[in-house]
Design an enzyme around this catalytic site. Structure first.
Site, PDB file in Angstrom:
ATOM      1  N   GLU A  79     -28.658 -10.460  23.461  1.00  0.00           N
ATOM      2  CA  GLU A  79     -27.825  -9.373  22.933  1.00  0.00           C
ATOM      3  C   GLU A  79     -28.372  -8.064  23.499  1.00  0.00           C
ATOM      4  OE1 GLU A  79     -25.285  -8.471  20.641  1.00  0.00           O
ATOM      5  OE2 GLU A  79     -26.068  -6.448  20.982  1.00  0.00           O
ATOM      6  N   CYS A  98      -1.136   5.846   7.163  1.00  0.00           N
ATOM      7  CA  CYS A  98      -2.526   5.555   7.493  1.00  0.00           C
ATOM      8  C   CYS A  98      -2.718   4.951   8.883  1.00  0.00           C
ATOM      9  CB  CYS A  98      -3.107   4.645   6.407  1.00  0.00           C
ATOM     10  SG  CYS A  98      -4.738   3.997   6.740  1.00  0.00           S
ATOM     11  N   GLN A 139     -20.369  -8.925  10.046  1.00  0.00           N
ATOM     12  CA  GLN A 139     -18.949  -9.254  10.000  1.00  0.00           C
ATOM     13  C   GLN A 139     -18.326  -8.705   8.713  1.00  0.00           C
ATOM     14  OE1 GLN A 139     -17.106 -10.762  12.232  1.00  0.00           O
ATOM     15  NE2 GLN A 139     -18.552 -11.719  13.634  1.00  0.00           N
ATOM     16  N   CYS A 161      -3.710  -0.419   8.798  1.00  0.00           N
ATOM     17  CA  CYS A 161      -3.031  -1.723   8.834  1.00  0.00           C
ATOM     18  C   CYS A 161      -1.742  -1.536   9.645  1.00  0.00           C
ATOM     19  CB  CYS A 161      -2.620  -2.175   7.432  1.00  0.00           C
ATOM     20  SG  CYS A 161      -3.994  -2.493   6.316  1.00  0.00           S
ATOM     21  N   TYR A 171     -24.290 -12.844  23.683  1.00  0.00           N
ATOM     22  CA  TYR A 171     -23.688 -11.773  22.869  1.00  0.00           C
ATOM     23  C   TYR A 171     -23.920 -12.103  21.392  1.00  0.00           C
ATOM     24  CZ  TYR A 171     -20.971 -11.256  27.255  1.00  0.00           C
ATOM     25  OH  TYR A 171     -20.560 -11.140  28.561  1.00  0.00           O
ATOM     26  N   CYS A 182     -12.304 -12.053  20.513  1.00  0.00           N
ATOM     27  CA  CYS A 182     -11.512 -11.141  19.679  1.00  0.00           C
ATOM     28  C   CYS A 182     -10.397 -10.515  20.507  1.00  0.00           C
ATOM     29  CB  CYS A 182     -12.392 -10.069  19.050  1.00  0.00           C
ATOM     30  SG  CYS A 182     -13.334  -9.120  20.236  1.00  0.00           S
ATOM     31  N   CYS A 240       0.847  -1.203   0.000  1.00  0.00           N
ATOM     32  CA  CYS A 240       0.000   0.000   0.000  1.00  0.00           C
ATOM     33  C   CYS A 240       0.877   1.245   0.000  1.00  0.00           C
ATOM     34  CB  CYS A 240      -0.889  -0.014   1.240  1.00  0.00           C
ATOM     35  SG  CYS A 240      -1.811   1.512   1.456  1.00  0.00           S
ATOM     36  N   CYS A 258      -7.790   1.357  -1.062  1.00  0.00           N
ATOM     37  CA  CYS A 258      -7.489   0.676   0.186  1.00  0.00           C
ATOM     38  C   CYS A 258      -7.463  -0.797  -0.165  1.00  0.00           C
ATOM     39  CB  CYS A 258      -8.558   0.960   1.226  1.00  0.00           C
ATOM     40  SG  CYS A 258      -8.375  -0.098   2.673  1.00  0.00           S
ATOM     41  N   ASP A 286     -19.664 -14.965  22.547  1.00  0.00           N
ATOM     42  CA  ASP A 286     -18.846 -14.189  21.604  1.00  0.00           C
ATOM     43  C   ASP A 286     -18.848 -12.736  22.068  1.00  0.00           C
ATOM     44  OD1 ASP A 286     -17.520 -13.108  19.434  1.00  0.00           O
ATOM     45  OD2 ASP A 286     -19.125 -13.486  17.987  1.00  0.00           O
TER      46      ASP A 286
HETATM   47  N1  SAH Z   1     -21.916 -13.058  17.659  1.00  0.00           N
HETATM   48  C1  SAH Z   1     -22.174 -11.896  16.869  1.00  0.00           C
HETATM   49  C2  SAH Z   1     -21.710 -10.566  17.476  1.00  0.00           C
HETATM   50  C3  SAH Z   1     -20.552 -10.587  18.414  1.00  0.00           C
HETATM   51  S1  SAH Z   1     -19.923  -8.976  18.790  1.00  0.00           S
HETATM   52  C4  SAH Z   1     -21.605 -12.077  15.484  1.00  0.00           C
HETATM   53  O1  SAH Z   1     -20.732 -12.876  15.269  1.00  0.00           O
HETATM   54  O2  SAH Z   1     -22.068 -11.391  14.580  1.00  0.00           O
HETATM   55  C5  SAH Z   1     -20.349  -8.816  20.502  1.00  0.00           C
HETATM   56  C6  SAH Z   1     -21.790  -8.411  20.732  1.00  0.00           C
HETATM   57  O3  SAH Z   1     -22.015  -8.307  22.133  1.00  0.00           O
HETATM   58  C7  SAH Z   1     -22.179  -7.060  20.153  1.00  0.00           C
HETATM   59  O4  SAH Z   1     -23.277  -7.238  19.299  1.00  0.00           O
HETATM   60  C8  SAH Z   1     -22.560  -6.214  21.401  1.00  0.00           C
HETATM   61  O5  SAH Z   1     -23.629  -5.337  21.144  1.00  0.00           O
HETATM   62  C9  SAH Z   1     -22.960  -7.272  22.380  1.00  0.00           C
HETATM   63  N2  SAH Z   1     -22.883  -6.941  23.824  1.00  0.00           N
HETATM   64  C10 SAH Z   1     -21.984  -6.141  24.446  1.00  0.00           C
HETATM   65  N3  SAH Z   1     -22.172  -6.175  25.778  1.00  0.00           N
HETATM   66  C11 SAH Z   1     -23.208  -7.013  26.017  1.00  0.00           C
HETATM   67  C12 SAH Z   1     -23.853  -7.471  27.193  1.00  0.00           C
HETATM   68  N4  SAH Z   1     -23.484  -7.053  28.404  1.00  0.00           N
HETATM   69  N5  SAH Z   1     -24.869  -8.351  27.063  1.00  0.00           N
HETATM   70  C13 SAH Z   1     -25.258  -8.786  25.841  1.00  0.00           C
HETATM   71  N6  SAH Z   1     -24.675  -8.386  24.689  1.00  0.00           N
HETATM   72  C14 SAH Z   1     -23.663  -7.510  24.767  1.00  0.00           C
END
Ligand code: SAH
Length: 458
Positions: A340, A84, A290, A87, A319, A415, A78, A166, A388
């Protein structure tokens, strides 16, 4: 106790050998055991470094000249890589990036979670680790009376004006940014002027379905009224038939936050669609989706493999966002419960369930750490729990609720290896055992590390 003085002084130039790399991708040099962090240095390299900051236990340096180069150093493709900051790893081979991510998972588990001796598999990478992002949001500015688009220079709000493309963004999105900018420029639409809070066009956002090839254009403007908007839309949509939706988002505030509250569909559909594996998703301007569907598929396949479902299980997806993982799981489980915190995400999740004719899922809005104990009180007995969470990891209350629910397996998608390690410790102390961990490279060329862990009840 004698006062220990660091072996380096500010502004001096020294020769350093890099022995490691930080989570942010900086080289770690050791000077008589004293760590010096130097952006752009790679393990195995020796370089002339200028010391720019010295703290008690570590320092920072600037790389002046590499005296012995690593075989893993590559020329960043790049042209604005060093300006930037979007990355951080373009100067290292992709193999080294994948190794680095795996090592990071391994060292966090060991240092923070005291978890060792379990399989941490080699990172699943991309065949072609470029042009993977399905979404771009780019600031609009002005130079010499012309509209320009580009990311901000590192740690500034100054647009990089020689950014032509990009190369981690889907090519079609790059082209659409150019198209919107050129037409808007010709029609005399003004860029937003951040300093004086005047002008119109703040950001251009483009999102494209990787499978469906449908494109959504979102114009983020300061004012609701935009001169020549009709002409802009008709030129765009007549020239590019893959555009299925043009949306305006109005952000009247003096703020760094990109999207404002009000969104209106200017042309076409409210949604574009995309598919991951067998599951279809409707994506609106504000939906979370995603950014790398190719790798998301690999990550979810692994999560599903770890969940090891036969069709009789009750599963919780905590989540759950817009229900991406829940819908994958539902195809193999008896019943899935998703929770969520963001209400809009849950309404997307419900729509997505309908779209796919999946009726064995129930979605709830709320804090996972509150909803899970409530489910437990209601007598819900999950066989498998999938979590997640965001970067900060799981809430402690949620971890204990999981322990009390005693599922056979927990699948943890993370993550952030540090919070994963911290949370695994709690689960291990509560009678669970981490069996294996699979890192998946969701964001090539950047330092982000994603992985999925399988945790069994002992
Ligand atoms: N599993 C989903 C999103 C994961 S990202 C996917 O793969 O698309 C993490 C998510 O947790 C986000 O959507 C965020 O809004 C949510 N989140 C954050 N804090 C939270 C909580 N205390 N209880 C429930 N969800 C929550």
């Amino acid at each position: 106790m004698t006062k220990i003085t660091p072996p380096v002084k500010k502004n001096e130039t020294i020769e350093v050998e890099f022995v490691d790399i930080t989570h942010e991708g900086a080289g770690v040099g050791k000077v008589d055991g004293f760590p010096l962090f130097v952006p752009n240095g790679l393990p195995g390299e020796t370089a002339q470094v200028k010391v720019i900051k010295v703290k008690k236990n570590f320092g920072f340096g600037r790389l002046l000249e590499i005296t012995s180069q690593s075989a893993d150093r590559v020329e960043p493709p790049c042209n604005v890589y060093h300006k930037c900051g979007g990355c951080q790893l373009q100067h290292m081979s992709y193999e080294m990036q994948l190794d680095m991510k795996r090592n990071q998972v391994q060292s966090s588990l060991k240092k923070i979670g005291h978890i060792e001796g379990i399989p941490i598999h080699p990172t699943i990478g991309m065949e072609d680790p470029w042009r993977y992002r399905n979404k771009v949001q780019i600031p609009v500015g002005e130079k010499n009376g012309e509209l320009i688009t580009g990311f901000y220079r590192k740690q500034t709000h100054e647009i990089i004006d020689d950014m032509e493309r990009c190369i981690i963004t889907d090519e079609v999105n790059d082209r659409m940014v150019d198209a919107v900018r050129e037409i808007a420029n010709r029609l005399g639409i003004q860029a937003y002027d951040e300093e004086h809070h005047r002008g119109t066009l703040r950001h251009i956002m483009v999102r494209s379905g990787q499978v469906t090839k449908q494109t959504m254009i979102v114009l983020i403007t300061r004012t609701e009224k935009v001169p020549q908007l009709e002409t802009l839309i008709s030129e765009l949509t007549e020239t590019y038939p893959h555009i299925k939706s043009v949306v305006q988002n109005i952000n009247t505030d003096r703020t760094n936050v990109i999207l404002g509250k009000k969104t209106k569909v200017l042309w076409g559909e409210e949604y574009i669609y995309d598919e991951i594996g067998d599951v279809k998703f409707a994506i609106s301007a504000k939906s979370f989706y995603q950014v790398n569907p190719t790798q998301t598929k690999k990550l979810y396949d692994k999560a599903l493999e770890y969940a090891d479902l036969s069709g009789n299980e009750t599963v919780i997806d905590a989540y759950c966002g817009i229900g991406t993982i829940s819908l994958f799981l539902a195809q193999k489980a008896k019943k899935v419960y998703g929770v969520e915190i963001v209400p809009e995400a849950i309404s997307d999740a419900k729509e997505n369930a309908k779209l796919n004719h999946i009726d064995n899922v129930e979605f709830y809005v709320g804090q996972a750490e509150k909803v899970m104990p409530w489910w437990q009180a209601q007598g819900l007995k999950p066989d498998v729990i999938v979590v997640d969470p965001p970067r900060k990891g799981c809430d402690e209350v949620l971890l204990h609720a999981m322990l009390e629910m005693k599922p056979k397996r927990i699948v943890y998608v993370s993550c952030n290896p540090s919070t994963l390690a911290r949370d695994l410790r709690v689960l291990e102390d509560g009678g669970y055992h981490t069996k294996e961990v699979q890192p998946v490279d969701m964001f090539p060329q950047t330092t982000h590390v994603e992985c999925v862990a399988l945790i069994d009840r002992v």
